[in-house]
Design a protein around this motif. Structure first.
Motif, PDB file in Angstrom:
ATOM      1  N   GLU A  17       0.828  -1.208   0.000  1.00 21.93           N
ATOM      2  CA  GLU A  17       0.000   0.000   0.000  1.00 21.93           C
ATOM      3  C   GLU A  17       0.864   1.261   0.000  1.00 21.93           C
ATOM      4  OE1 GLU A  17      -3.985   1.715   2.242  1.00 21.93           O
ATOM      5  OE2 GLU A  17      -3.087  -0.118   2.956  1.00 21.93           O
ATOM      6  N   SER A  30       1.654   4.183  -3.222  1.00 21.07           N
ATOM      7  CA  SER A  30       1.120   5.526  -3.029  1.00 21.07           C
ATOM      8  C   SER A  30       2.219   6.569  -2.844  1.00 21.07           C
ATOM      9  CB  SER A  30       0.197   5.533  -1.806  1.00 21.07           C
ATOM     10  OG  SER A  30      -0.066   6.860  -1.418  1.00 21.07           O
ATOM     11  N   PRO A  31       2.490   7.373  -3.879  1.00 18.10           N
ATOM     12  CA  PRO A  31       3.489   8.440  -3.726  1.00 18.10           C
ATOM     13  C   PRO A  31       3.116   9.384  -2.577  1.00 18.10           C
ATOM     14  CG  PRO A  31       2.847   8.201  -6.024  1.00 18.10           C
ATOM     15  CD  PRO A  31       1.919   7.339  -5.225  1.00 18.10           C
ATOM     16  N   ARG A  32       1.814   9.542  -2.330  1.00 17.78           N
ATOM     17  CA  ARG A  32       1.378  10.429  -1.251  1.00 17.78           C
ATOM     18  C   ARG A  32       1.856   9.907   0.100  1.00 17.78           C
ATOM     19  NH1 ARG A  32      -3.134  10.669   2.113  1.00 17.78           N
ATOM     20  NH2 ARG A  32      -3.715  12.778   2.747  1.00 17.78           N
ATOM     21  N   LEU A  33       1.644   8.605   0.337  1.00 12.47           N
ATOM     22  CA  LEU A  33       2.077   8.032   1.612  1.00 12.47           C
ATOM     23  C   LEU A  33       3.598   8.074   1.738  1.00 12.47           C
ATOM     24  CD1 LEU A  33      -0.298   4.943   2.114  1.00 12.47           C
ATOM     25  CD2 LEU A  33      -0.391   7.168   3.220  1.00 12.47           C
ATOM     26  N   THR A  74     -21.361   3.605   5.718  1.00 13.51           N
ATOM     27  CA  THR A  74     -20.988   4.920   5.164  1.00 13.51           C
ATOM     28  C   THR A  74     -21.485   6.042   6.070  1.00 13.51           C
ATOM     29  OG1 THR A  74     -22.960   4.791   3.771  1.00 13.51           O
ATOM     30  CG2 THR A  74     -20.868   4.279   2.719  1.00 13.51           C
ATOM     31  N   HIS A  99     -21.871   7.707  10.287  1.00 16.39           N
ATOM     32  CA  HIS A  99     -21.158   7.820  11.575  1.00 16.39           C
ATOM     33  C   HIS A  99     -19.641   7.812  11.398  1.00 16.39           C
ATOM     34  CE1 HIS A  99     -25.039   7.319  13.437  1.00 16.39           C
ATOM     35  NE2 HIS A  99     -25.223   6.214  12.761  1.00 16.39           N
ATOM     36  N   GLY A 100     -19.178   8.473  10.359  1.00 16.69           N
ATOM     37  CA  GLY A 100     -17.731   8.590  10.152  1.00 16.69           C
ATOM     38  C   GLY A 100     -17.073   7.334   9.617  1.00 16.69           C
ATOM     39  N   ARG A 101     -17.882   6.364   9.174  1.00 13.83           N
ATOM     40  CA  ARG A 101     -17.299   5.107   8.690  1.00 13.83           C
ATOM     41  C   ARG A 101     -17.086   5.121   7.181  1.00 13.83           C
ATOM     42  NH1 ARG A 101     -22.056   2.579  11.445  1.00 13.83           N
ATOM     43  NH2 ARG A 101     -21.500   2.597  13.631  1.00 13.83           N
ATOM     44  N   SER A 102     -16.139   4.289   6.754  1.00 16.56           N
ATOM     45  CA  SER A 102     -15.991   3.968   5.338  1.00 16.56           C
ATOM     46  C   SER A 102     -16.160   2.471   5.207  1.00 16.56           C
ATOM     47  CB  SER A 102     -14.588   4.328   4.853  1.00 16.56           C
ATOM     48  OG  SER A 102     -14.543   5.639   4.425  1.00 16.56           O
ATOM     49  N   PRO A 103     -16.720   2.006   4.104  1.00 17.12           N
ATOM     50  CA  PRO A 103     -16.861   0.553   3.971  1.00 17.12           C
ATOM     51  C   PRO A 103     -15.485  -0.115   3.903  1.00 17.12           C
ATOM     52  CG  PRO A 103     -17.591   1.720   1.987  1.00 17.12           C
ATOM     53  CD  PRO A 103     -17.267   2.754   2.983  1.00 17.12           C
ATOM     54  N   PRO A 104     -15.234  -1.118   4.711  1.00 21.21           N
ATOM     55  CA  PRO A 104     -13.954  -1.825   4.604  1.00 21.21           C
ATOM     56  C   PRO A 104     -13.746  -2.374   3.188  1.00 21.21           C
ATOM     57  CG  PRO A 104     -15.033  -2.411   6.647  1.00 21.21           C
ATOM     58  CD  PRO A 104     -16.033  -1.610   5.848  1.00 21.21           C
ATOM     59  N   SER A 105     -12.550  -2.174   2.671  1.00 20.32           N
ATOM     60  CA  SER A 105     -12.226  -2.625   1.319  1.00 20.32           C
ATOM     61  C   SER A 105     -11.890  -4.121   1.361  1.00 20.32           C
ATOM     62  CB  SER A 105     -11.011  -1.855   0.815  1.00 20.32           C
ATOM     63  OG  SER A 105      -9.886  -2.225   1.598  1.00 20.32           O
ATOM     64  N   ASP A 138      -8.959  -4.555   3.582  1.00 19.61           N
ATOM     65  CA  ASP A 138      -9.324  -4.462   5.005  1.00 19.61           C
ATOM     66  C   ASP A 138      -9.952  -5.778   5.478  1.00 19.61           C
ATOM     67  OD1 ASP A 138      -8.555  -1.791   4.970  1.00 19.61           O
ATOM     68  OD2 ASP A 138     -10.575  -1.078   4.511  1.00 19.61           O
ATOM     69  N   ASP A 154      -2.401  16.861  11.923  1.00 21.43           N
ATOM     70  CA  ASP A 154      -3.846  16.792  11.684  1.00 21.43           C
ATOM     71  C   ASP A 154      -4.289  15.348  11.400  1.00 21.43           C
ATOM     72  OD1 ASP A 154      -6.332  17.891  11.564  1.00 21.43           O
ATOM     73  OD2 ASP A 154      -6.227  18.459   9.454  1.00 21.43           O
ATOM     74  N   MET A 193     -22.971  13.852   0.991  1.00 22.51           N
ATOM     75  CA  MET A 193     -22.909  12.628   1.793  1.00 22.51           C
ATOM     76  C   MET A 193     -21.764  12.704   2.812  1.00 22.51           C
ATOM     77  SD  MET A 193     -22.642   8.802   0.314  1.00 22.51           S
ATOM     78  CE  MET A 193     -22.287   7.410   1.338  1.00 22.51           C
ATOM     79  N   SER A 226     -22.974  12.443   6.490  1.00 26.24           N
ATOM     80  CA  SER A 226     -22.779  11.150   7.153  1.00 26.24           C
ATOM     81  C   SER A 226     -21.373  10.958   7.686  1.00 26.24           C
ATOM     82  CB  SER A 226     -23.079  10.012   6.173  1.00 26.24           C
ATOM     83  OG  SER A 226     -24.399  10.095   5.734  1.00 26.24           O
ATOM     84  N   GLY A 227     -20.479  11.905   7.376  1.00 26.47           N
ATOM     85  CA  GLY A 227     -19.100  11.762   7.846  1.00 26.47           C
ATOM     86  C   GLY A 227     -18.384  10.610   7.179  1.00 26.47           C
ATOM     87  N   THR A 228     -18.830  10.252   5.977  1.00 24.82           N
ATOM     88  CA  THR A 228     -18.219   9.129   5.259  1.00 24.82           C
ATOM     89  C   THR A 228     -16.729   9.400   5.028  1.00 24.82           C
ATOM     90  OG1 THR A 228     -20.344   8.969   4.164  1.00 24.82           O
ATOM     91  CG2 THR A 228     -18.570   7.633   3.253  1.00 24.82           C
ATOM     92  N   GLY A 229     -15.912   8.359   5.139  1.00 23.30           N
ATOM     93  CA  GLY A 229     -14.463   8.522   5.051  1.00 23.30           C
ATOM     94  C   GLY A 229     -13.904   8.472   3.636  1.00 23.30           C
ATOM     95  N   TYR A 280     -14.208   5.521   1.082  1.00 28.02           N
ATOM     96  CA  TYR A 280     -15.428   5.379   0.276  1.00 28.02           C
ATOM     97  C   TYR A 280     -15.203   5.990  -1.114  1.00 28.02           C
ATOM     98  CZ  TYR A 280     -20.276   5.817  -1.257  1.00 28.02           C
ATOM     99  OH  TYR A 280     -21.449   5.732  -1.983  1.00 28.02           O
ATOM    100  N   GLN A 326     -13.104   3.792  -3.189  1.00 24.13           N
ATOM    101  CA  GLN A 326     -13.757   2.572  -3.682  1.00 24.13           C
ATOM    102  C   GLN A 326     -14.809   2.859  -4.749  1.00 24.13           C
ATOM    103  OE1 GLN A 326     -14.544  -0.593  -0.604  1.00 24.13           O
ATOM    104  NE2 GLN A 326     -13.770   0.975   0.775  1.00 24.13           N
ATOM    105  N   GLN A 378      -3.945   7.836  -3.491  1.00 22.18           N
ATOM    106  CA  GLN A 378      -3.443   9.207  -3.588  1.00 22.18           C
ATOM    107  C   GLN A 378      -4.508  10.152  -4.163  1.00 22.18           C
ATOM    108  OE1 GLN A 378      -0.457   9.662  -6.545  1.00 22.18           O
ATOM    109  NE2 GLN A 378       0.482  11.411  -5.554  1.00 22.18           N
TER     110      GLN A 378
END
Lengths: 195, 374
Positions: free
Chosen positions: A41, A45-48, A98, A100-106, A109, A173, B343, B347-350, B353, B356, B363
């Motif tokens: 990963e 990713s050049p960003r990371l 998606t 409450h601050g979540r992202s779907p696990p890929s 993940d 941050d 969204m 919803s605070g989606t990260g 998302y 994907q 990046q």
């Protein structure tokens, strides 16, 4: 007991806790490790790579490579089977993953969580979607701050190291909301009560 | 989603591994009766038990569980030449489709009454009627050059959401990806901007065909119709007839090809599309086909490849996230990024998302996410 760090958890700790991987601590003889996916990963990713230039330090790379987990064919089959179940579950509840601050696990993940289930291992991540998934499936999971607390209790890290890590994440941050929430509760002795 | 365990697959796995149903129950940590109920479809295992079943038996979710197709996204590809669509490609696109579902409520209101093609056919005369009706609806004549703006308006009229993406000109599987969510009645059309300008309008028309024929989405005949419709719409009979006459009056084949090349320039579509449409016209009219070999057309086309759409839109490449979003919204009139922004704020989606659903690199997704989060 094996403790597996995901990419973000590793990047948040590895610069300031050395050695990090393979050191046993605590009554349960926890031992930290990462999967090859972390290596992949970051190098994709050049960003990371820009944000974490120390990732390629010879000492750290040698530590990661030296502790690389190898999977048997049987284990890989089981992990891939488990991973497919976890990902299907995520896709069947996209709304839950998606909000409450979540992202779907890929899929990656899900692979890490599946690894935790099959080996077994405790997965360390600050990803809220992965926490929800792990909780739904009774998979052992910690936040990065849970690990920090256990390492502090086992005296493998010092109060100064914990302060340094919190400060660095705040300055970048990159302090997760869950870390902010426990700063003045779990780490009250260090940071005092909530102002 | 209604789910049942796949009795046959589980029995085969038990036999293969020499495990009894009782041993399985013990390994999962449940009673034999519970396993019997799962296998009879009277009950479905809790997530943790399902996970144990999968690992003990070494079965993936698709092997272990029978699910109904209700709500399953329908996928259609406009493939790159020689690209092979595999189950993995479809599964990945279906996954994107499932993740798009929560975004639907943030989209602008979509057109409820939509135009449909009722009896899609690849028969030349029937195609020409459909092309003529479509052109008439767009307000352009039979010989007029069909512009991007006409197609964009038509997508909007049909309630389709365009998603312009930068997937690269090599390596990635799709030129375009069509994901229809039948329950939500929304279609997302991913357009790869890293595509040659001369091909872009063709597969936009191809995607429009999918939108106009939802019942054919995801089927081979749907792909065939979409290709045929695109050719007929972009270069209809009136154009093909005129080009045929002009080409056959030329003293040499080279000059005839020059006629076709000129038409490709005027209509801003590929030489191959012009050639195919002229030959289809000749065949339908019982005329002699142009004595030009297809391989020569391909060779010439490959030697004259123009710029990528992305190169013409964003100079210099790559665009900043801000420029990318602004250009996509302005040029393609898409409500996709606004919905994504809503969204994320609501919803605070990260960031994962965004990565994907756009199938973007970490990046690019992180940079886009920061822009959308502002």
């Amino acid at each position: 007991m094996l403790v597996l760090l995901d990419t973000n958890a590793y990047l948040r700790l590895a610069k300031r806790i050395r050695p990090l991987l393979g050191v046993e601590f605590g009554h349960n003889q926890y031992s930290l490790n990462v999967l090859k996916q972390v290596e992949d990963e970051v190098f994709k990713s050049p960003r990371l790579q820009f944000l974490y230039p120390w990732f390629t330090d010879t000492e750290l790379k040698a530590e990661r490579m030296g502790k690389l987990v190898r999977l048997s064919k049987e284990e890989r089959t089981k992990i891939e089977a488990a991973s497919s179940v976890l990902h299907a579950y995520v896709l069947s509840d996209p709304l839950g993953y998606t909000s409450h601050g979540r992202s779907p696990p890929s899929p990656t993940d899900c692979f890490i969580l599946a690894f935790g289930q099959v080996r077994p291992a405790i997965v360390v991540t600050d990803d809220l979607g992965m926490h929800k998934l792990a909780n739904d499936f009774d998979i052992d999971i910690w936040h990065g701050h849970d690990l920090l607390k256990k390492m502090l209790t086992a005296k493998v890290i010092t109060n100064d190291q914990v302060r340094e890590i919190f400060t660095a994440l705040e300055n970048n941050d990159d302090l997760p909301r869950t870390w902010q929430e426990v700063k003045h509760t779990s780490f009250k002795k260090l940071f005092g009560p909530k102002p | 989603m209604e789910k049942l365990l796949n009795y046959g697959a589980i029995q085969s796995a038990l036999t293969e591994r020499g495990i009894t149903q009782k041993q399985l129950a013990s390994s999962v940590g449940t009673s034999s009766q519970a396993v019997t109920n799962w296998l009879k479809g009277k009950d479905f295992p809790r997530p943790a038990s399902l996970l144990k079943l999968a690992t003990i038996l070494g079965l993936t979710f698709d092997q272990l569980v029978q699910t109904s197709n209700a709500g399953r996204p329908i996928i259609a590809y406009r493939k790159k030449a020689n690209a092979k669509t595999t189950d993995a490609h479809i599964a990945k696109a279906e996954g994107i489709g499932m993740l798009l579902k929560p975004l639907v409520s943030y989209l602008p209101e979509l057109q409820a009454l939509r135009t449909l093609i009722t009896s899609p056919s690849t028969d030349y005369d029937k195609l020409q009627i459909v092309a003529s009706q479509t052109r008439s609806r767009l307000g352009i004549g039979e010989q007029a050059v069909l512009g991007y703006e006409h197609l964009l308006g038509e997508f909007k009229e049909c309630g389709a959401i365009l998603v312009p993406v930068l997937w690269g000109s090599k390596g990635n599987h799709e030129n375009a990806l069509h994901i229809r969510l039948p329950q939500e009645d929304v279609t997302f059309i991913y357009l790869n901007l890293d595509t040659r300008l001369e091909d872009f309008k063709f597969w936009m028309a191809h995607e429009l065909a999918h939108v106009l024929t939802p019942e054919l989405s995801g089927k081979i005949e749907g792909e065939d119709f979409a290709d045929a419709f695109a050719g007929a719409l972009l270069y209809p009979r009136a154009c093909a007839e005129q080009a045929y006459r002009a080409a056959t009056q030329q003293p040499s084949l080279d000059r005839a090809i020059e006629v076709l090349l000129h038409q490709a320039d005027v209509h801003m579509i590929s030489l191959n599309t012009i050639f195919q449409q002229v030959q289809r016209y000749a065949k339908a009219a019982n005329l002699m086909l142009l004595p030009i070999e297809e391989k020569n057309i391909h060779a010439l086309r490959n030697s004259l490849r123009g710029p990528l759409v992305s190169e013409t839109m964003f100079d210099p490449m790559p665009p900043s996230p801000q420029r990318y979003i602004a250009a996509c919204e302005k040029t393609f009139q898409t409500g996709f990024f606004l919905a994504l922004k809503r969204m994320i704020h609501h919803s605070g989606t990260g960031a994962s998302y965004v990565q994907q659903v756009l199938d973007a690199s970490l990046q690019d997704a992180s940079a886009l996410y920061e822009e959308l989060r502002r």
